[in-house]
Design an enzyme around this catalytic site. Structure first.
Site, PDB file in Angstrom:
ATOM      1  N   GLU A 262       0.872  -1.176   0.000  1.00 58.42           N
ATOM      2  CA  GLU A 262       0.000   0.000   0.000  1.00 58.42           C
ATOM      3  C   GLU A 262       0.904   1.219   0.000  1.00 58.42           C
ATOM      4  O   GLU A 262       1.618   1.474   0.970  1.00 58.42           O
ATOM      5  CB  GLU A 262      -0.931  -0.038   1.220  1.00 58.42           C
ATOM      6  CG  GLU A 262      -1.969   1.056   1.224  1.00 58.42           C
ATOM      7  CD  GLU A 262      -2.845   1.088  -0.045  1.00 58.42           C
ATOM      8  OE1 GLU A 262      -2.886   0.100  -0.791  1.00 58.42           O
ATOM      9  OE2 GLU A 262      -3.461   2.136  -0.281  1.00 58.42           O
ATOM     10  N   GLU A 292      -0.924   9.909  -5.665  1.00 57.46           N
ATOM     11  CA  GLU A 292       0.290   9.098  -5.617  1.00 57.46           C
ATOM     12  C   GLU A 292       0.691   8.577  -6.999  1.00 57.46           C
ATOM     13  O   GLU A 292       1.878   8.468  -7.308  1.00 57.46           O
ATOM     14  CB  GLU A 292       0.092   7.959  -4.602  1.00 57.46           C
ATOM     15  CG  GLU A 292       0.085   8.505  -3.180  1.00 57.46           C
ATOM     16  CD  GLU A 292      -0.769   7.757  -2.173  1.00 57.46           C
ATOM     17  OE1 GLU A 292      -0.911   8.254  -1.050  1.00 57.46           O
ATOM     18  OE2 GLU A 292      -1.323   6.686  -2.508  1.00 57.46           O
ATOM     19  N   ASP A 435      -6.676   2.738   2.707  1.00 60.79           N
ATOM     20  CA  ASP A 435      -6.191   1.456   3.249  1.00 60.79           C
ATOM     21  C   ASP A 435      -7.327   0.434   3.294  1.00 60.79           C
ATOM     22  O   ASP A 435      -7.125  -0.764   3.061  1.00 60.79           O
ATOM     23  CB  ASP A 435      -5.648   1.654   4.675  1.00 60.79           C
ATOM     24  CG  ASP A 435      -4.643   2.788   4.744  1.00 60.79           C
ATOM     25  OD1 ASP A 435      -4.045   3.093   3.705  1.00 60.79           O
ATOM     26  OD2 ASP A 435      -4.486   3.372   5.831  1.00 60.79           O
TER      27      ASP A 435
HETATM   28  N1  LIG Z   1     -16.742  10.083   1.609  1.00 60.53           N
HETATM   29  C1  LIG Z   1     -16.242   8.962   1.083  1.00 60.53           C
HETATM   30  N2  LIG Z   1     -17.006   7.857   0.987  1.00 60.53           N
HETATM   31  C2  LIG Z   1     -16.490   6.720   0.466  1.00 60.53           C
HETATM   32  N3  LIG Z   1     -15.232   6.615  -0.021  1.00 60.53           N
HETATM   33  C3  LIG Z   1     -14.449   7.705   0.045  1.00 60.53           C
HETATM   34  C4  LIG Z   1     -14.907   8.929   0.608  1.00 60.53           C
HETATM   35  N4  LIG Z   1     -13.898   9.834   0.551  1.00 60.53           N
HETATM   36  C5  LIG Z   1     -12.864   9.208  -0.004  1.00 60.53           C
HETATM   37  N5  LIG Z   1     -13.185   7.937  -0.324  1.00 60.53           N
HETATM   38  C6  LIG Z   1     -12.318   6.952  -0.957  1.00 60.53           C
HETATM   39  O1  LIG Z   1     -11.092   6.861  -0.260  1.00 60.53           O
HETATM   40  C7  LIG Z   1     -10.007   7.163  -1.114  1.00 60.53           C
HETATM   41  C8  LIG Z   1      -8.930   7.892  -0.342  1.00 60.53           C
HETATM   42  O2  LIG Z   1      -7.752   7.172  -0.376  1.00 60.53           O
HETATM   43  P1  LIG Z   1      -6.454   7.619   0.471  1.00 60.53           P
HETATM   44  O3  LIG Z   1      -5.424   6.596   0.175  1.00 60.53           O
HETATM   45  O4  LIG Z   1      -6.916   7.597   1.899  1.00 60.53           O
HETATM   46  O5  LIG Z   1      -6.093   8.976  -0.022  1.00 60.53           O
HETATM   47  C9  LIG Z   1     -10.609   8.022  -2.227  1.00 60.53           C
HETATM   48  O6  LIG Z   1      -9.850   7.953  -3.388  1.00 60.53           O
HETATM   49  C10 LIG Z   1     -11.992   7.385  -2.395  1.00 60.53           C
HETATM   50  O7  LIG Z   1     -11.940   6.270  -3.220  1.00 60.53           O
HETATM   51  O1  LIG Z   2       3.452   7.902   6.658  1.00 63.03           O
HETATM   52  P1  LIG Z   2       3.209   7.482   8.065  1.00 63.03           P
HETATM   53  O2  LIG Z   2       3.790   8.442   9.029  1.00 63.03           O
HETATM   54  O3  LIG Z   2       3.574   6.075   8.313  1.00 63.03           O
HETATM   55  O4  LIG Z   2       1.652   7.608   8.356  1.00 63.03           O
HETATM   56  C1  LIG Z   2       0.691   7.172   7.543  1.00 63.03           C
HETATM   57  C2  LIG Z   2      -0.598   7.901   7.764  1.00 63.03           C
HETATM   58  O5  LIG Z   2      -1.483   7.386   6.763  1.00 63.03           O
HETATM   59  C3  LIG Z   2      -2.595   6.755   7.364  1.00 63.03           C
HETATM   60  O6  LIG Z   2      -2.250   5.389   7.541  1.00 63.03           O
HETATM   61  C4  LIG Z   2      -3.859   6.954   6.553  1.00 63.03           C
HETATM   62  O7  LIG Z   2      -3.693   6.576   5.223  1.00 63.03           O
HETATM   63  P2  LIG Z   2      -4.818   6.813   4.106  1.00 63.03           P
HETATM   64  O8  LIG Z   2      -5.693   7.947   4.533  1.00 63.03           O
HETATM   65  O9  LIG Z   2      -4.049   7.063   2.860  1.00 63.03           O
HETATM   66  O10 LIG Z   2      -5.600   5.550   4.011  1.00 63.03           O
HETATM   67  C5  LIG Z   2      -2.710   7.448   8.722  1.00 63.03           C
HETATM   68  O11 LIG Z   2      -3.421   6.699   9.645  1.00 63.03           O
HETATM   69  C6  LIG Z   2      -1.268   7.675   9.111  1.00 63.03           C
HETATM   70  O12 LIG Z   2      -1.135   8.741   9.991  1.00 63.03           O
HETATM   71 MG   LIG Z   3      -3.542   5.883   1.028  1.00 65.25          MG
END
Ligand SMILES: Nc1ncnc2c1ncn2[C@@H]1O[C@H](COP(=O)(O)O)[C@@H](O)[C@H]1O
Ligand SMILES: O=P(O)(O)OC[C@H]1O[C@](O)(COP(=O)(O)O)[C@@H](O)[C@@H]1O
Ligand SMILES: [Mg+2]
Length: 454
Positions: A262, A292, A435
């Site tokens: 991840e 990313e 995640d």
């Molecule tokens: N409000 C949301 N409901 C469902 N899914 C969501 C919402 N906001 C964001 N997401 C999903 O989560 C990813 C974020 O990924 P990160 O790795 O935490 O940046 C986003 O792309 C949506 O697919």
């Molecule tokens: O890069 P770090 O310091 O390991 O932290 C990762 C950060 O990303 C998270 O794991 C969240 O990741 P996502 O929102 O991308 O799913 C946080 O909980 C955490 O604080």
């Molecule tokens: Mg992420």
């Protein structure tokens, strides 16, 4: 799909920390702008600090994230700033963070058959944030033991605390004369990056037991490489830790299991390139968000395409970028999560059909919708909540643009599958949604592959 996923066992490492969460209010953001000054903030945004050394770096990157509505993470390198943060903000809650921490708790919440989680530091306060049932590997009398993680903590291990700023779509504030309205809900992460908590590794005594751990699980989810430093005060460097990380993957894969990485934002371009070129070619599956994918393309030499993805968010650019990443780094399957769609890109000879791949993505977005609605997934039935969340309002547009992309791009050698996301309009929290998606897609991918090999 849920039952098949729950029949699996999984290992996850390396990063777990405490997330101190602030639900941002417009008046707090306005207060920051008033005290730092709109012109100074604009100037800093232009400069685009990649590390937080002083409060203005944080304020500039936060305002930029709010303006774009994109999920961002920026390293905090000045330990003195703990005080400034703690005096400036009131934390709404504390919970487990870090990809490995979140993923372990999610799998335990779903009551996945066996969850083994490893993190190089395990202080008591962190161990207590893991859910019941999670096992931590230790070596006792020369043998591998899997202990309940709450009992495995070590006195004196350092505690890592990240700050998370949750922001909501529609929040308005003024930057000088400019009225900013936040376009999407999301999170801004201030990741602590101090040397004492930056050694992302498996302890030497445990490493020889990784093949044994591999034999006890169906898959491994690894993350945290973003926490490495280029240089350490004892002379070690990122190359040293990446060599060890590669050894770990090879040892886990002795048991012929699938390994997923991840990805998380790495601001330093040198480190980003080292991580992707060393790690991705050894694993089977990689997950990342929309920002990313652009960051990676930029260090692989595709700056124009990266800029296009950042600026226009077009599906065809993301597909092209994904195919480049898959080919240059040569792994099995790439999963990209964006606000409006999830995507798999894999090679044409992947044993799963496009329909099966779509099912796996749907499982991931449903799980994320459940977490966004409830704030957490604590029991298997929570999944049902996700099923009630409708696919987002741009679903038809996403499908249309995907059909257009298929006509424009040469995709014959790949299977590319896109499904719209189930989007929760007022999420309880957004941290960890990526995640959650990746855990759901990777586990369901393994479950579907298993069906094929029967
Ligand atoms: N409000 C949301 N409901 C469902 N899914 C969501 C919402 N906001 C964001 N997401 C999903 O989560 C990813 C974020 O990924 P990160 O790795 O935490 O940046 C986003 O792309 C949506 O697919
Ligand atoms: O890069 P770090 O310091 O390991 O932290 C990762 C950060 O990303 C998270 O794991 C969240 O990741 P996502 O929102 O991308 O799913 C946080 O909980 C955490 O604080
Ligand atoms: Mg992420």
């Amino acid at each position: 799909m849920l039952d098949e996923v729950r029949g699996l066992s999984a290992y996850t490492a390396y990063n777990a920390n405490v997330d101190a969460i602030v639900n941002l209010k417009p008046e707090v953001v306005q207060g920051l702008i008033d005290s730092f000054g709109a012109d100074e903030i604009r100037r800093k945004i232009e400069e685009y600090p990649r590390r937080i050394e002083e409060p203005i770096d944080f304020v500039a990157r936060l305002i930029h994230a709010l303006k774009t509505g994109k999920p961002m993470a920026v390293p905090l390198v000045n330990e003195e700033m703990h005080r400034w943060f703690d005096e400036t903000f009131k934390y709404d809650m504390e919970r487990i963070g870090g990809q490995a921490g979140i993923i372990a708790n999610l799998m335990a919440g779903l009551r996945v058959k066996k969850v083994i989680a490893y993190t190089p530091f395990l202080p008591k306060r962190l161990a207590e944030l893991f859910r019941e049932g999670i096992l931590y590997p230790v070596v006792e009398d020369g043998e591998l033991k899997l202990k309940p993680i709450q009992e495995a903590y070590r006195e004196g291990d350092p505690l890592k605390v990240n700050r998370i700023f949750e922001f909501r779509k529609g929040m308005k504030f003024k930057l000088g004369e400019e009225v900013i309205e936040v376009p999407h809900s999301g999170r801004f992460i201030v990741s602590s990056r101090f040397e004492s908590i930056s050694r992302i590794e498996t302890r030497d005594e445990l490493r020889p037991f990784l093949p044994e751990i591999g034999r006890q699980v169906d898959g491994a989810i690894l993350s945290g490489y973003q926490g490495l430093r280029l240089q350490y005060s004892d002379g070690k460097d990122a190359n040293y830790y990446l060599r060890k990380a590669k050894e770990d993957i090879i040892l886990l894969k002795e048991a012929d299991i699938k390994v997923h990485v991840e990805f998380a934002s790495i601001q330093d371009r040198k480190l980003r390139k080292k991580v992707v070129t060393n790690i991705f070619p050894l694993v089977d599956s990689v997950g990342m968000d929309e920002a990313e994918i652009a960051y990676i393309l930029s260090v692989l030499g595709y700056r124009d395409l990266a800029d296009r993805i950042f600026t226009y968010n077009r599906i065809e650019d993301a597909i092209l970028g994904g195919m480049i990443i898959l080919d240059e780094l040569n792994f099995e399957i790439l999963q990209v999560h964006t606000i409006y769609y999830l995507m798999y890109i894999t090679h044409r000879d992947n044993p799963l059909s496009e329909e099966e791949l779509a099912k796996s993505l749907e499982f991931g977005t449903t799980l994320a919708a459940a977490r966004a609605s409830l704030g957490d997934i604590t029991k298997p039935e929570d999944y049902e909540v996700g099923l009630k969340v409708p696919f987002n309002e741009r679903s038809d547009y996403v499908k249309l643009r995907f059909e257009e992309a298929k006509r424009k791009l040469r995709m014959r050698e790949y299977k590319v599958v896109v499904v719209p996301t189930r989007l929760v309009p007022n999420p309880v929290s957004t941290v960890g949604l990526g995640d959650t998606i990746s855990t759901g897609t990777f586990l369901s991918y393994i479950a579907l592959l298993k069906k094929h090999s029967k």
